[in-house]
Design a protein around this motif. Structure first.
Motif, short mmCIF file in Angstrom:
data_model
loop_
_atom_site.label_atom_id
_atom_site.label_comp_id
_atom_site.label_asym_id
_atom_site.label_seq_id
_atom_site.Cartn_x
_atom_site.Cartn_y
_atom_site.Cartn_z
N ASP A 80 -68.72 -92.75 22.95
CA ASP A 80 -68.15 -91.29 23.01
C ASP A 80 -68.66 -90.44 24.07
O ASP A 80 -69.64 -89.78 23.97
CB ASP A 80 -68.34 -90.75 21.51
N SER A 94 -70.78 -81.17 21.07
CA SER A 94 -71.11 -80.30 19.83
C SER A 94 -72.59 -80.43 19.31
O SER A 94 -72.82 -81.81 19.14
CB SER A 94 -70.39 -80.18 18.87
N SER A 100 -63.08 -76.87 21.84
CA SER A 100 -62.07 -76.48 22.69
C SER A 100 -60.84 -77.47 22.91
O SER A 100 -60.90 -78.67 21.96
CB SER A 100 -62.56 -76.72 24.46
N THR A 130 -66.93 -71.76 21.78
CA THR A 130 -66.01 -72.49 20.77
C THR A 130 -66.96 -73.03 19.51
O THR A 130 -66.98 -72.26 18.57
CB THR A 130 -65.50 -73.65 21.54
N ARG A 186 -75.28 -90.47 18.33
CA ARG A 186 -73.99 -90.55 18.51
C ARG A 186 -73.59 -91.82 19.45
O ARG A 186 -74.64 -92.35 20.17
CB ARG A 186 -73.52 -89.55 19.77
N ARG A 207 -56.95 -83.21 21.86
CA ARG A 207 -57.45 -82.44 20.80
C ARG A 207 -56.96 -80.96 20.57
O ARG A 207 -57.20 -80.17 21.77
CB ARG A 207 -58.94 -82.34 20.79
N ARG A 227 -65.18 -78.38 31.29
CA ARG A 227 -65.22 -77.37 30.94
C ARG A 227 -65.84 -76.16 31.34
O ARG A 227 -67.02 -76.29 31.58
CB ARG A 227 -65.36 -77.29 29.20
N SER A 243 -59.38 -91.30 23.84
CA SER A 243 -60.35 -90.06 23.76
C SER A 243 -61.52 -90.70 22.49
O SER A 243 -61.09 -90.44 21.44
CB SER A 243 -59.71 -88.81 23.27
N HIS A 267 -70.32 -79.08 31.19
CA HIS A 267 -69.99 -77.71 31.34
C HIS A 267 -70.15 -77.10 32.80
O HIS A 267 -71.44 -77.43 33.03
CB HIS A 267 -70.82 -76.94 30.20
N ILE A 298 -58.55 -80.35 24.38
CA ILE A 298 -58.76 -81.13 25.38
C ILE A 298 -57.34 -81.66 25.89
O ILE A 298 -56.45 -82.14 25.00
CB ILE A 298 -59.56 -82.44 24.88
N GLY A 346 -64.04 -90.17 21.14
CA GLY A 346 -64.69 -89.39 20.03
C GLY A 346 -63.81 -89.05 18.98
O GLY A 346 -64.21 -88.41 18.06
N GLN A 402 -62.75 -91.51 33.88
CA GLN A 402 -62.55 -89.85 33.68
C GLN A 402 -63.66 -89.18 33.10
O GLN A 402 -64.46 -89.66 32.32
CB GLN A 402 -61.49 -89.36 33.02
O1 TXA Z 1 -65.62 -76.76 22.70
C1 TXA Z 1 -65.90 -77.77 23.07
O2 TXA Z 1 -65.33 -78.60 23.54
C2 TXA Z 1 -67.39 -78.08 22.45
C3 TXA Z 1 -68.67 -77.10 23.15
C4 TXA Z 1 -69.81 -77.53 22.90
O3 TXA Z 1 -68.14 -77.22 24.44
N1 TXA Z 1 -67.80 -79.44 22.74
C5 TXA Z 1 -67.50 -80.50 22.09
O4 TXA Z 1 -67.71 -81.80 22.38
O5 TXA Z 1 -66.75 -80.27 21.18
P1 TXA Z 1 -67.73 -83.08 21.61
O6 TXA Z 1 -68.52 -83.81 22.29
O7 TXA Z 1 -68.30 -82.75 20.26
O8 TXA Z 1 -66.29 -83.64 21.74
C6 TXA Z 1 -65.82 -83.87 23.06
C7 TXA Z 1 -64.77 -84.84 22.60
C8 TXA Z 1 -65.35 -86.31 22.73
O9 TXA Z 1 -65.50 -86.76 21.48
C9 TXA Z 1 -64.22 -87.11 23.31
O10 TXA Z 1 -63.30 -87.48 22.31
C10 TXA Z 1 -63.45 -86.22 24.53
O11 TXA Z 1 -64.11 -85.17 24.27
N2 TXA Z 1 -63.92 -86.56 25.76
C11 TXA Z 1 -64.82 -86.29 26.54
N3 TXA Z 1 -64.87 -86.78 27.70
C12 TXA Z 1 -63.66 -87.70 27.51
C13 TXA Z 1 -63.18 -88.44 28.51
N4 TXA Z 1 -63.79 -88.79 30.04
N5 TXA Z 1 -61.98 -89.24 28.41
C14 TXA Z 1 -61.42 -89.02 27.12
N6 TXA Z 1 -62.05 -88.29 26.12
C15 TXA Z 1 -63.30 -87.27 26.40
#
Ligand code: TXA
Ligand code: MG
Length: 382
Positions: free
Chosen positions: A62, A155, A193, A35, A58, A208, A133, A247, A67, A195, A249, A129
């Protein structure tokens, strides 16, 4: 120019083993995935996780995505690996999760599932939670294998900035904050990805949009799935706050270039000289563009020559980039962050983005990222 501290490493066996050891020593590294590039750390080490938050600037609210390796191929395997607490899932929910895993893992789908106590609270920002991935990228899988633990990886960009889709882009973002970036070339997909969360027995939501689409999920699960994403009319503060709790972030303004970035008023189908006056084209732009260098990020070739004419008449110096000459969404997704990044570091003073009106395939994800990139400016305009 300052020489960045981070070294870009070829993905040789030797280098993979070397950075795996760095991960075992709580260091953090830039890692390619299919991704976008991630900033990887031992998902079970609060120290390593804290370093990720610090390097990205960050906020701690968030949460990070974890992985995992190919062995986590069903709910019971995830429970055995101490990633999820499967006791909190009903038999029906387990069935649905297993179906999604079977169909979409490894791949660009993140599942939000009940967290196992062995995953530090810092990873999930205190939420019950955790996002999981299983990446398909060979280098990411090798790293997880050699390190011997799952990798938490957001990311690899500074908070709120554009996700990197090449090792060089990671270096640009975090080169002064990390030591190692594994080079996996250009990311195949180019957008983060999809979500998915399962908030109750009967509900499944996309938090997402990404490569795995609503239609594909509905086909596999045989139930309707809602999609929580922003739309062109900006969200009220109240709605944004409520959604951001689900979510954290996914605040509306994200993935944004540093330069002012505005949405053009309509898609290229409607951008014809007959239906739009010159001023209409720049309807959303509250600043004068005359005599300025302006970046135009277009969906396809169709409106290119017209934009050139408009710019000539308005005395604008255009830098035009076309996401895909033929309007191919796969190609557009690969190019979106790359072109935004290039425009951001070019001479242009303002970036104008043509909306993507396709709801098919990656269209929804592309539009979501464009709306987020232009969110600040839309708020100022309306
Ligand atoms: O494709 C992707 O998902 C990439 C690659 C590196 O795997 N990763 C990515 O991570 O986009 P990041 O941290 O930029 O975005 C992940 C988002 C967080 O901002 C948050 O909104 C959501 O995933 N997230 C993660 N864990 C969560 C949780 N326990 N509950 C709700 N939302 C969550
Ligand atoms: Mg991100």
């Amino acid at each position: 120019m300052k020489i960045p501290r981070a070294k870009i490493l070829a993905p040789t066996l030797e280098n993979l083993k070397f950075v795996s050891e760095a991960l075992q020593n709580n260091e953090i590294i830039g890692m390619p995935t299919e991704t976008v590039y991630g900033l990887a750390a031992n998902a079970r080490s609060p120290l390593a996780i804290a370093r990720v938050f610090q390097a990205k600037s960050r906020p701690y609210f968030d949460p990070l995505i974890v992985h995992l390796g190919l062995e986590g191929n069903c709910v019971s395997a995830l429970a055995e690996m101490k990633l999820i607490d499967s006791a909190q899932l009903s038999p029906e929910q387990r069935k649905k999760i297993d179906r999604m895993i079977k169909k979409f893992w490894p791949g660009p789908l993140t599942l939000i599932l009940p967290k196992h106590p062995d995953i530090p609270d810092l990873v999930s920002s205190g939420l019950p939670q955790v996002g999981l991935r299983m990446p398909t990228h060979q280098i990411a899988q090798s790293l997880i294998h050699f390190a011997g633990f799952p990798l938490a990886a957001p990311s690899a960009n500074r908070f709120g900035k554009i996700s990197p889709t090449s090792a060089e882009a990671v270096q640009e973002e975090l080169g002064d904050r990390i030591d190692w970036i594994l080079d996996g070339g250009t990311c195949e997909i180019g957008l983060e990805s999809t979500i998915v969360t399962i908030p109750s027995e009967s509900q499944i939501e996309i938090l997402r949009p990404g490569k795995v689409t609503q239609a594909e999920l509905e086909e596999v699960l045989e139930v309707p799935i809602s999609i929580k994403t922003i739309n062109a009319s900006h969200l009220s503060k109240e709605v944004e706050e409520k959604e951001s709790l689900k979510s954290p972030g996914l605040l509306e303004s994200h993935y944004a270039p540093s330069k002012p970035c505005y949405l053009l008023p309509c898609s290229d189908d409607k951008l014809t000289i007959h239906s739009f006056s010159l001023n209409d084209l720049h309807l959303n732009v509250p600043i004068p563009l005359q005599d300025k260098e302006v970046g135009y990020l277009l969906q396809s070739n169709r409106s290119k020559s017209w934009i050139k004419t408009v710019c000539h008449e308005m005395n604008i110096r255009p830098q035009i980039r076309v996401l895909s000459e033929t309007g191919n969404l796969v190609e557009s997704a690969q190019n979106l962050f790359k072109f935004m990044r290039e425009m951001d570091s070019s001479e242009v003073e303002v970036i104008l983005v043509e909306p993507c009106e396709s709801e098919q395939g990656l269209g929804r994800a592309i539009q979501d990222r464009i709306l987020r990139a232009t969110a600040h400016s839309r708020k100022r305009v309306f």
